[in-house]
Design a protein around this motif. Sequence first.
Motif, PDB file in Angstrom:
ATOM      1  N   SER A 165       1.242  -1.076  -0.272  1.00  0.00           N
ATOM      2  CA  SER A 165      -0.008   0.438   0.499  1.00  0.00           C
ATOM      3  C   SER A 165       0.875   1.017  -0.081  1.00  0.00           C
ATOM      4  O   SER A 165       0.391   2.582  -0.630  1.00  0.00           O
ATOM      5  CB  SER A 165      -0.618  -0.164   1.232  1.00  0.00           C
ATOM      6  N   ILE A 166       1.602   1.662   1.099  1.00  0.00           N
ATOM      7  CA  ILE A 166       3.032   2.045   0.397  1.00  0.00           C
ATOM      8  C   ILE A 166       3.749   2.249  -0.346  1.00  0.00           C
ATOM      9  O   ILE A 166       3.811   3.528  -1.088  1.00  0.00           O
ATOM     10  CB  ILE A 166       4.084   2.074   1.827  1.00  0.00           C
TER      11      ILE A 166
ATOM     12  N   SER B 284       9.191   1.199  13.388  1.00  0.00           N
ATOM     13  CA  SER B 284       9.412   0.422  12.782  1.00  0.00           C
ATOM     14  C   SER B 284       7.960   0.778  11.201  1.00  0.00           C
ATOM     15  O   SER B 284       8.957   1.150   9.677  1.00  0.00           O
ATOM     16  CB  SER B 284       9.155  -0.918  12.450  1.00  0.00           C
ATOM     17  N   LEU B 285       6.768   0.496  11.413  1.00  0.00           N
ATOM     18  CA  LEU B 285       6.655   1.792  10.353  1.00  0.00           C
ATOM     19  C   LEU B 285       6.730   3.445  10.045  1.00  0.00           C
ATOM     20  O   LEU B 285       6.573   3.215   8.147  1.00  0.00           O
ATOM     21  CB  LEU B 285       4.908   1.890  10.496  1.00  0.00           C
ATOM     22  N   ILE B 286       7.576   4.256  10.560  1.00  0.00           N
ATOM     23  CA  ILE B 286       8.172   5.175   9.999  1.00  0.00           C
ATOM     24  C   ILE B 286       9.268   4.496   8.856  1.00  0.00           C
ATOM     25  O   ILE B 286       9.451   5.184   7.558  1.00  0.00           O
ATOM     26  CB  ILE B 286       8.754   5.834  11.063  1.00  0.00           C
TER      27      ILE B 286
ATOM     28  N   GLU C  98      11.379   4.467   3.614  1.00  0.00           N
ATOM     29  CA  GLU C  98      12.844   3.630   2.418  1.00  0.00           C
ATOM     30  C   GLU C  98      11.869   3.039   1.745  1.00  0.00           C
ATOM     31  O   GLU C  98      12.814   2.168   0.890  1.00  0.00           O
ATOM     32  CB  GLU C  98      13.353   1.987   4.083  1.00  0.00           C
ATOM     33  N   ASN C  99      10.968   3.267   1.694  1.00  0.00           N
ATOM     34  CA  ASN C  99       9.518   2.572   0.546  1.00  0.00           C
ATOM     35  C   ASN C  99       9.193   3.335  -0.324  1.00  0.00           C
ATOM     36  O   ASN C  99       8.466   3.268  -1.576  1.00  0.00           O
ATOM     37  CB  ASN C  99       9.109   1.427   0.870  1.00  0.00           C
ATOM     38  N   THR C 100       9.788   5.248  -0.381  1.00  0.00           N
ATOM     39  CA  THR C 100       8.929   5.579  -1.158  1.00  0.00           C
ATOM     40  C   THR C 100       9.899   7.064  -1.864  1.00  0.00           C
ATOM     41  O   THR C 100      11.250   6.037  -2.207  1.00  0.00           O
ATOM     42  CB  THR C 100       8.716   7.116   0.306  1.00  0.00           C
TER      43      THR C 100
END
Length: 282
Positions: free
Chosen positions: A89-90, A110-112, A117-119
């Motif tokens: 979803s990110i 961890s969500l931050i 790291e994945n955008t």
Amino acid sequence: MQKIDKSILSKVIKPRNPISYKGNYGRILIIAGSLHFGGAAILSSSAAVYSGAGLVTVATTPEKFVSLNTRIPEAMTIDYHNIMETLNSIRQSNVIVIGPGLGTSELTQSLINMVTENTTKDQTIIFDASALTEIAEKNISLTQISAHVILTPHQGEWQRLSKLEIADQSTENNLQSIQEIAPDSLLIVKKHLSEIYYNNKVEQISAGNPGMATGGMGDTLTGIIAAFVGQFGFSKNTVSAALFLHSFIADKIYKKNYVVLPEELINEIPSTMKKITTKSSK
């Protein structure tokens, strides 16, 4: 300091193309909510939906799925404990909001990290509320993020991030601090006459009232900003219009009410945006 006034609304909010589908108006992911703070996820996601976002997904704890699906049937829900689903979803979203009602925890950290790291440069991340506190407490760096970054602290959260006491949060000091924390980001310092910092320039809103001093008002603003960026693209004008619309509607409500409730403000968004586009098209 330049003032943000009503004229910004018609510059950003435009009539919709007659040939449209939901994918034209932004894919928004809101990572929010926890067992004790489910309302933040509801308010931020409903504000995004009512502000015109095409697709809204809420990543939250499963215990809040029923309340979210009941209150906002337009929004999808996923479990933020599911790493692969959240990661997908990110990567598929235009705008990622992280923080409203999350709380500070290892999960939040961890969500931050997963988001940063994945955008890519074509996406926008809005760090809000608990995410800002977690970033400050854990000294998480924001200097290497590829995506556009928007920070939305109130003065207490900005104090934690910048190490500036509220009394020392002058324009000059804020400009210097944001250059050190996240030099390419857009910063909103939420307060009486909120300020926007971007590209070494500062603008101040010319709206707002004491009736807005109630829980959930910041979550509502975050949802509006997310929807605007998703529809109209990342820019200072886009964020300025979202910020002004939030206070503009609140000022209208405050004329007849002692307190401005976030839910009432959210309900007024679609009709207010329609009036703006009707006037601008004449």
